[in-house]
Write a protein that holds these residues in place. Sequence first.
Motif, PDB file in Angstrom:
ATOM      1  N   VAL A 191       0.323 -26.870  -0.999  1.00  0.00           N
ATOM      2  CA  VAL A 191      -0.442 -25.775  -1.549  1.00  0.00           C
ATOM      3  C   VAL A 191      -0.832 -24.730  -0.475  1.00  0.00           C
ATOM      4  O   VAL A 191      -0.628 -23.496  -0.759  1.00  0.00           O
ATOM      5  N   VAL A 192      -1.008 -25.251   0.780  1.00  0.00           N
ATOM      6  CA  VAL A 192      -1.115 -24.224   1.754  1.00  0.00           C
ATOM      7  C   VAL A 192       0.032 -23.226   1.786  1.00  0.00           C
ATOM      8  O   VAL A 192      -0.018 -21.812   2.085  1.00  0.00           O
ATOM      9  N   TYR A 193       1.179 -23.998   2.174  1.00  0.00           N
ATOM     10  CA  TYR A 193       2.569 -23.252   2.201  1.00  0.00           C
ATOM     11  C   TYR A 193       2.614 -22.235   1.232  1.00  0.00           C
ATOM     12  O   TYR A 193       3.313 -21.046   1.161  1.00  0.00           O
ATOM     13  N   GLU A 194       2.649 -22.683  -0.215  1.00  0.00           N
ATOM     14  CA  GLU A 194       2.875 -22.098  -1.354  1.00  0.00           C
ATOM     15  C   GLU A 194       1.961 -20.763  -1.446  1.00  0.00           C
ATOM     16  O   GLU A 194       2.291 -19.688  -1.766  1.00  0.00           O
ATOM     17  N   THR A 195       0.775 -21.000  -1.039  1.00  0.00           N
ATOM     18  CA  THR A 195      -0.273 -19.801  -0.904  1.00  0.00           C
ATOM     19  C   THR A 195       0.160 -18.673   0.056  1.00  0.00           C
ATOM     20  O   THR A 195       0.351 -17.274  -0.151  1.00  0.00           O
ATOM     21  N   LEU A 196       0.763 -19.062   1.322  1.00  0.00           N
ATOM     22  CA  LEU A 196       1.160 -18.144   2.321  1.00  0.00           C
ATOM     23  C   LEU A 196       2.416 -17.374   1.804  1.00  0.00           C
ATOM     24  O   LEU A 196       2.478 -16.129   1.990  1.00  0.00           O
ATOM     25  N   LEU A 197       3.272 -18.223   1.161  1.00  0.00           N
ATOM     26  CA  LEU A 197       4.556 -17.593   0.734  1.00  0.00           C
ATOM     27  C   LEU A 197       4.161 -16.717  -0.471  1.00  0.00           C
ATOM     28  O   LEU A 197       4.878 -15.760  -0.716  1.00  0.00           O
ATOM     29  N   GLY A 198       3.313 -17.077  -1.360  1.00  0.00           N
ATOM     30  CA  GLY A 198       3.044 -16.177  -2.099  1.00  0.00           C
ATOM     31  C   GLY A 198       2.290 -14.953  -1.874  1.00  0.00           C
ATOM     32  O   GLY A 198       2.726 -13.892  -2.411  1.00  0.00           O
ATOM     33  N   PHE A 199       1.703 -14.924  -0.842  1.00  0.00           N
ATOM     34  CA  PHE A 199       0.899 -13.845  -0.166  1.00  0.00           C
ATOM     35  C   PHE A 199       1.985 -12.821   0.264  1.00  0.00           C
ATOM     36  O   PHE A 199       2.041 -11.648   0.016  1.00  0.00           O
ATOM     37  N   ALA A 200       2.924 -13.499   1.098  1.00  0.00           N
ATOM     38  CA  ALA A 200       3.944 -12.678   1.664  1.00  0.00           C
ATOM     39  C   ALA A 200       4.839 -11.971   0.680  1.00  0.00           C
ATOM     40  O   ALA A 200       5.104 -10.862   0.894  1.00  0.00           O
ATOM     41  N   ARG A 201       5.178 -12.954  -0.368  1.00  0.00           N
ATOM     42  CA  ARG A 201       5.913 -12.312  -1.516  1.00  0.00           C
ATOM     43  C   ARG A 201       5.480 -11.146  -1.990  1.00  0.00           C
ATOM     44  O   ARG A 201       5.948 -10.168  -2.374  1.00  0.00           O
ATOM     45  N   ARG A 202       4.126 -11.047  -2.500  1.00  0.00           N
ATOM     46  CA  ARG A 202       3.477  -9.876  -3.169  1.00  0.00           C
ATOM     47  C   ARG A 202       3.340  -8.814  -2.370  1.00  0.00           C
ATOM     48  O   ARG A 202       3.293  -7.591  -2.549  1.00  0.00           O
ATOM     49  N   LEU A 203       2.935  -8.926  -0.876  1.00  0.00           N
ATOM     50  CA  LEU A 203       3.109  -8.247   0.113  1.00  0.00           C
ATOM     51  C   LEU A 203       4.457  -7.305   0.200  1.00  0.00           C
ATOM     52  O   LEU A 203       4.414  -6.045   0.238  1.00  0.00           O
ATOM     53  N   ILE A 205       6.787  -7.228  -2.030  1.00  0.00           N
ATOM     54  CA  ILE A 205       7.026  -6.484  -3.228  1.00  0.00           C
ATOM     55  C   ILE A 205       6.045  -5.096  -3.328  1.00  0.00           C
ATOM     56  O   ILE A 205       6.499  -3.822  -3.650  1.00  0.00           O
ATOM     57  N   LEU A 206       4.948  -4.947  -2.623  1.00  0.00           N
ATOM     58  CA  LEU A 206       4.114  -3.956  -2.615  1.00  0.00           C
ATOM     59  C   LEU A 206       4.746  -2.849  -1.643  1.00  0.00           C
ATOM     60  O   LEU A 206       4.708  -1.560  -1.959  1.00  0.00           O
ATOM     61  N   VAL A 207       5.206  -3.456  -0.530  1.00  0.00           N
ATOM     62  CA  VAL A 207       5.881  -2.513   0.649  1.00  0.00           C
ATOM     63  C   VAL A 207       7.255  -1.752  -0.114  1.00  0.00           C
ATOM     64  O   VAL A 207       7.165  -0.541  -0.131  1.00  0.00           O
ATOM     65  N   VAL A 208       8.219  -2.783  -0.907  1.00  0.00           N
ATOM     66  CA  VAL A 208       9.249  -2.179  -1.650  1.00  0.00           C
ATOM     67  C   VAL A 208       8.641  -1.037  -2.809  1.00  0.00           C
ATOM     68  O   VAL A 208       9.180  -0.171  -2.720  1.00  0.00           O
ATOM     69  N   GLY A 209       7.778  -1.460  -3.303  1.00  0.00           N
ATOM     70  CA  GLY A 209       7.359  -0.307  -4.503  1.00  0.00           C
ATOM     71  C   GLY A 209       6.859   0.920  -3.878  1.00  0.00           C
ATOM     72  O   GLY A 209       7.024   1.885  -4.599  1.00  0.00           O
ATOM     73  N   THR A 210       5.878   0.850  -2.709  1.00  0.00           N
ATOM     74  CA  THR A 210       5.408   1.854  -2.211  1.00  0.00           C
ATOM     75  C   THR A 210       6.425   2.876  -1.573  1.00  0.00           C
ATOM     76  O   THR A 210       6.467   4.094  -1.763  1.00  0.00           O
ATOM     77  N   ARG A 211       7.349   2.191  -0.889  1.00  0.00           N
ATOM     78  CA  ARG A 211       8.514   2.952  -0.316  1.00  0.00           C
ATOM     79  C   ARG A 211       9.258   3.674  -1.280  1.00  0.00           C
ATOM     80  O   ARG A 211       9.762   4.669  -1.087  1.00  0.00           O
ATOM     81  N   THR A 212       9.680   2.772  -2.459  1.00  0.00           N
ATOM     82  CA  THR A 212      10.447   3.554  -3.463  1.00  0.00           C
ATOM     83  C   THR A 212       9.817   4.407  -4.154  1.00  0.00           C
ATOM     84  O   THR A 212      10.558   5.494  -4.633  1.00  0.00           O
ATOM     85  N   THR A 255      10.202  -1.812 -10.081  1.00  0.00           N
ATOM     86  CA  THR A 255       9.517  -2.884  -8.859  1.00  0.00           C
ATOM     87  C   THR A 255       8.503  -3.615  -9.296  1.00  0.00           C
ATOM     88  O   THR A 255       8.072  -4.210  -8.526  1.00  0.00           O
ATOM     89  N   GLY A 256       8.225  -3.628 -10.590  1.00  0.00           N
ATOM     90  CA  GLY A 256       7.234  -4.646 -11.126  1.00  0.00           C
ATOM     91  C   GLY A 256       7.751  -5.720 -11.895  1.00  0.00           C
ATOM     92  O   GLY A 256       8.317  -6.786 -11.474  1.00  0.00           O
ATOM     93  N   LYS A 257       7.989  -5.335 -13.370  1.00  0.00           N
ATOM     94  CA  LYS A 257       8.335  -6.130 -14.310  1.00  0.00           C
ATOM     95  C   LYS A 257       9.838  -6.752 -14.137  1.00  0.00           C
ATOM     96  O   LYS A 257      10.127  -7.961 -14.178  1.00  0.00           O
ATOM     97  N   LEU A 258      10.729  -5.839 -13.829  1.00  0.00           N
ATOM     98  CA  LEU A 258      12.233  -6.055 -13.406  1.00  0.00           C
ATOM     99  C   LEU A 258      12.334  -6.899 -12.370  1.00  0.00           C
ATOM    100  O   LEU A 258      12.893  -7.892 -12.378  1.00  0.00           O
TER     101      LEU A 258
END
Length: 718
Positions: A191-203, A205-212, A255-258
Amino acid sequence: MMAARYYGLELDANDFRLGQGEPQPSAAALSAWAQSAGMWSRALRLKWRHLFSVTGAGPVVLLFNDGSAGLLTGANTENKIVFVRDPRAPEAEPPVPVDEMRLAEVWSGEVVLLRAERTQEAADPPFTLRWLASVVMQERKHLRDLVIASLSISFLTILPPLLVMQTVDRVMVHHSYSTLFLIASILGTMVVYETLLGFARRLIILVVGTRTDAKLNLHVFSRLIRLPLDYFERHPAGETMYRVSQVNQVRQFITGKLMTTILDMITLGVLLPFLFWLNATLAWIVLACATAIMLIILAFLRPVRAIFGKVINAETLKNAALGETIFGIKTVKSLAVEPQRKALWDEKVAEVGKWRWELGKLSNWPQTLVTPIERFMYMGTILIGAYLALSQDNGFQIGAIFAFMMLSQRVSQPLVGLARLIEEWEEVGGAMAMAAEVLNRPLEVDAASGGLRPKFVGAVSYEDVTFTYAGTKLPALDRVSFSVPAGTTLGLVGRSGSGKSTITRLLQGINREYSGFLKIDGADLREINLRHLRSSFGVVLQENFLFRGTIRENILSGRPGLTLEDAIRAARLAGAEEFIERMPNGYETWIEEGSPNLSGGQRQRLAIARALITDPRILILDEATSALDPESEALVNANLKRIARGRTMFIVSHRLSSLVDCDQILVLEKGKAIDIGSHATLLERCAIYRTLWNQQNRHMFSEGSGHAAPAPALVQGD
């Protein structure tokens, strides 16, 4: 500037804008300056080894640590040296050979790359889904990390169901507390690893979305601002703004749904084989349900597309009405037409509501048909799994049911999401088409850095010029021919619709679809770089727009590199200095949108000062004094002789009294050049001019006179 001259281009130091808080020019500021002049430019930080690969195509600007700079003109790979030229050294002096150690003492890696022009593909790519995908793919490094994080989360997703299965089938049967504690510890760690990986993945996605999003907005504004003026004159501002705003919806989809659906499909690729390993029968049921949902959604796509097109059209007309009301609010208030505008708005809102209701009703059917299938996918598999577990001849155990329940939802979500993605694509496709309708229109006919950039003197000639506006049959100009020597003040007179403003529009390059020849100093206007052409002009219109900002910023908007002293000089020449100094904050007085704190005459004099700040060789005043009060008009007219000194002036005016001192006056009638000459000459030989003069000066009997320049040549059309 030396590097630009290598490519035959001339940079104007007055156009350079130093970044805020920068003690000396940065590579980014210099690159932006070159780009504003139409060059391809990039600000980079390079290492020593990179210098050997960038030479050969032209000089490279090296920015040194002390604020000076040098030109990298070549390199010798064998001897490991580069050749640097001091821009302040005599031209005959050869470049200095420099090795890595000597260069490292003064250079930290900042360079500016320059090219004469950008390719059409790189400079003006069309707004398409393929281009958008290429923008997203530029973030390959982040996308790679995203895929790794998604795969890791997918594998971590498999282990909890396996552990739950072991808990049910082993721990509960054998009452093994030690195994239970071990499984609990493993689950907690996961659960700890999945939480950290989920946070990193969302971050990520945010970086890619902002730059795009930043790249997309820069591209959209760059194309929008380069559309021809004719487009903005023919399309309501509200409609254009609404269409362009649909770009954000497309970006959010990509950058979201797709992107989320694609990442979920990665999870599906990992989990689906495991489902078949647990129980092939239940896995086929999940796949069959997802396929049925997809087929139902696909069946409704065509009718949804037809109605959604009507929704888009209704929304466009609604926003056009809103924009027109906001931009014309002064007229709405002054004429008290609020009820009529409200009635129009009510009509447009009702039309949008009607088609959104139809779209909602139709879209409700696939949702209704899909719901029981989704429920069966979740609950039916549990019942069937329980039946299989109870069967004596089946090895399916209770723990496997729990594992399948946990994984089936993780598998069905991407399948259902894929079907929903196809449904949402219709709306995104419509938004894409709306934005492309604006952004993919032909830009102004001008290469980014192509064309001539002559130093203007001011001689202008029209040779058999004919021009017709789109949508009309009668020509606005019909075989007009005349020539104006440099330094001449030319007045343009004629009845409304005679072609006075069209003369100046063609001269500014706003419309280029004319026949004949229009030349400045002997160079065909269509061969001159458009930005260079317009930046060399000063234009004052009847209605001038002032930007939000200070008076100083408005006057200097055409030349950000100039100083307050230059603004004061231009304001004094335009007769604006006296009222600016009476302002509470002088040149730092803030102007709001619409400039409500300024009178019409004050706005006009500021516009004249803004036009003069560039010291243009050709100045166009299109009804520039018509909004002025008599005192302000007299002040501007008194300054016209000083303003006209050393430059060619085109003055369009209905008031003939303001043109009597012009060197020459061109008389136009129904798009034809009737006569050209001084005021006194035209009164004697031109009946149209004499009629216009008598209509405006019935109380006067004396004829004005003015000094005439060397007589321009007039060629009458056949």
